[in-house]
Design a protein around this motif. Structure first.
Motif, PDB file in Angstrom:
ATOM      1  N   PHE A 110       0.770  -1.069  -0.091  1.00 23.95           N
ATOM      2  CA  PHE A 110       0.063  -0.075  -0.152  1.00 23.95           C
ATOM      3  C   PHE A 110       1.016   1.216  -0.132  1.00 23.95           C
ATOM      4  CE2 PHE A 110      -2.638   3.160   2.265  1.00 23.95           C
ATOM      5  CZ  PHE A 110      -3.707   3.253   1.410  1.00 23.95           C
ATOM      6  N   GLN A 111       0.540   2.126  -1.038  1.00 22.26           N
ATOM      7  CA  GLN A 111       1.402   3.619  -1.097  1.00 22.26           C
ATOM      8  C   GLN A 111       2.790   3.295  -1.178  1.00 22.26           C
ATOM      9  OE1 GLN A 111      -0.327   6.500  -1.137  1.00 22.26           O
ATOM     10  NE2 GLN A 111      -1.723   5.027  -1.900  1.00 22.26           N
ATOM     11  N   GLY A 112       3.488   1.938  -1.750  1.00 26.04           N
ATOM     12  CA  GLY A 112       4.678   1.805  -1.740  1.00 26.04           C
ATOM     13  C   GLY A 112       5.285   1.296  -0.684  1.00 26.04           C
ATOM     14  N   ARG A 113       4.691   0.945   0.440  1.00 23.26           N
ATOM     15  CA  ARG A 113       5.171   0.336   1.526  1.00 23.26           C
ATOM     16  C   ARG A 113       4.648  -1.502   1.511  1.00 23.26           C
ATOM     17  NH1 ARG A 113       2.075   4.426   4.911  1.00 23.26           N
ATOM     18  NH2 ARG A 113       3.311   6.160   5.311  1.00 23.26           N
ATOM     19  N   LEU A 129       0.453  -1.752  11.168  1.00 22.35           N
ATOM     20  CA  LEU A 129       0.708  -1.392   9.748  1.00 22.35           C
ATOM     21  C   LEU A 129       1.595  -0.266   9.744  1.00 22.35           C
ATOM     22  CD1 LEU A 129      -2.696  -2.535   8.088  1.00 22.35           C
ATOM     23  CD2 LEU A 129      -0.495  -3.630   8.259  1.00 22.35           C
ATOM     24  N   GLY A 130       1.602   0.545  10.637  1.00 24.94           N
ATOM     25  CA  GLY A 130       2.287   1.710  10.585  1.00 24.94           C
ATOM     26  C   GLY A 130       1.968   2.951   9.646  1.00 24.94           C
ATOM     27  N   LEU A 131       0.668   2.841   9.275  1.00 22.93           N
ATOM     28  CA  LEU A 131       0.151   3.852   8.324  1.00 22.93           C
ATOM     29  C   LEU A 131      -0.293   5.017   9.074  1.00 22.93           C
ATOM     30  CD1 LEU A 131      -1.969   1.325   6.563  1.00 22.93           C
ATOM     31  CD2 LEU A 131       0.143   2.323   5.786  1.00 22.93           C
ATOM     32  N   ALA A 132      -0.554   6.179   8.411  1.00 27.15           N
ATOM     33  CA  ALA A 132      -0.915   7.451   8.933  1.00 27.15           C
ATOM     34  C   ALA A 132      -2.090   7.780   8.483  1.00 27.15           C
ATOM     35  CB  ALA A 132      -0.141   8.498   8.197  1.00 27.15           C
ATOM     36  N   SER A 133      -3.000   8.690   9.192  1.00 28.74           N
ATOM     37  CA  SER A 133      -4.205   9.108   9.222  1.00 28.74           C
ATOM     38  C   SER A 133      -4.408   9.514   7.609  1.00 28.74           C
ATOM     39  CB  SER A 133      -4.787  10.345  10.029  1.00 28.74           C
ATOM     40  OG  SER A 133      -4.137  11.328   9.778  1.00 28.74           O
ATOM     41  N   ASP A 170      -3.294   7.906   5.188  1.00 34.84           N
ATOM     42  CA  ASP A 170      -3.354   6.564   4.483  1.00 34.84           C
ATOM     43  C   ASP A 170      -5.005   5.780   4.741  1.00 34.84           C
ATOM     44  OD1 ASP A 170      -0.866   6.547   3.495  1.00 34.84           O
ATOM     45  OD2 ASP A 170      -0.191   5.998   5.657  1.00 34.84           O
ATOM     46  N   ALA A 171      -5.726   6.464   5.908  1.00 31.76           N
ATOM     47  CA  ALA A 171      -6.894   5.961   5.880  1.00 31.76           C
ATOM     48  C   ALA A 171      -7.926   6.534   4.746  1.00 31.76           C
ATOM     49  CB  ALA A 171      -7.695   6.268   7.265  1.00 31.76           C
ATOM     50  N   VAL A 172      -7.693   7.640   4.579  1.00 32.18           N
ATOM     51  CA  VAL A 172      -8.622   8.262   3.427  1.00 32.18           C
ATOM     52  C   VAL A 172      -8.192   7.687   2.049  1.00 32.18           C
ATOM     53  CG1 VAL A 172      -8.981  10.525   2.475  1.00 32.18           C
ATOM     54  CG2 VAL A 172      -8.549  10.631   4.623  1.00 32.18           C
ATOM     55  N   THR A 226      -9.073   3.924  -2.444  1.00 32.92           N
ATOM     56  CA  THR A 226      -8.628   2.629  -2.933  1.00 32.92           C
ATOM     57  C   THR A 226      -9.696   1.641  -2.992  1.00 32.92           C
ATOM     58  OG1 THR A 226      -6.378   3.159  -2.625  1.00 32.92           O
ATOM     59  CG2 THR A 226      -6.847   0.959  -3.113  1.00 32.92           C
ATOM     60  N   LEU A 227     -10.191   1.255  -1.909  1.00 27.74           N
ATOM     61  CA  LEU A 227     -11.279   0.387  -1.801  1.00 27.74           C
ATOM     62  C   LEU A 227     -12.641   0.544  -2.577  1.00 27.74           C
ATOM     63  CD1 LEU A 227     -10.819  -0.678   1.848  1.00 27.74           C
ATOM     64  CD2 LEU A 227     -10.399  -2.014   0.136  1.00 27.74           C
ATOM     65  N   GLU A 228     -13.036   1.936  -2.539  1.00 28.57           N
ATOM     66  CA  GLU A 228     -14.101   2.394  -3.478  1.00 28.57           C
ATOM     67  C   GLU A 228     -13.760   1.896  -4.907  1.00 28.57           C
ATOM     68  OE1 GLU A 228     -16.111   6.272  -1.164  1.00 28.57           O
ATOM     69  OE2 GLU A 228     -14.781   6.404  -2.627  1.00 28.57           O
TER      70      GLU A 228
END
Length: 94
Positions: free
Chosen positions: A17-20, A36-40, A42-44, A49-51
């Motif tokens: 996800f996003q190169g990670r 997962l070490g993602l940032a807020s 990334d939730a957006v 992406t899921l849409e």
């Protein structure tokens, strides 16, 4: 769609996800931020992406707003899967 199918979809998206790259196990108890070490932001992006993946708009703003009101602002993926399961299987009539 079953929750298991949705979890598999989410896990596949998050593995790169996003190169990670994330090579650990991804399951319903995996924490979005803590594990997962993602940032807020990334939730957006994940919501968008899921849409695209499911080919429909989903009310992610409601899910993110609920997350923002919590004392502990992390989300086990099982909650995201339950949210997706509810909205992907809802009737399109309203």
């Amino acid at each position: 769609m079953t929750k298991e199918q949705i979890l598999n979809d989410v896990a596949n998206v998050l593995r790169n996800f996003q190169g990670r790259e994330y090579s650990g196990a991804i399951g319903p108890d995996t924490k979005f931020f803590g594990d997962l070490g993602l940032a807020s932001i990334d939730a957006v992006v994940l919501g968008e992406t899921l849409e695209e993946h499911y080919g429909r708009k989903l009310p992610f703003h409601v899910f993110i707003a609920d997350l923002g009101r919590r004392a502990v602002r992390d989300m086990p993926l099982g909650e995201l899967v339950a949210f997706l399961h509810q909205h992907l299987n809802a009737s399109t009539g309203g």
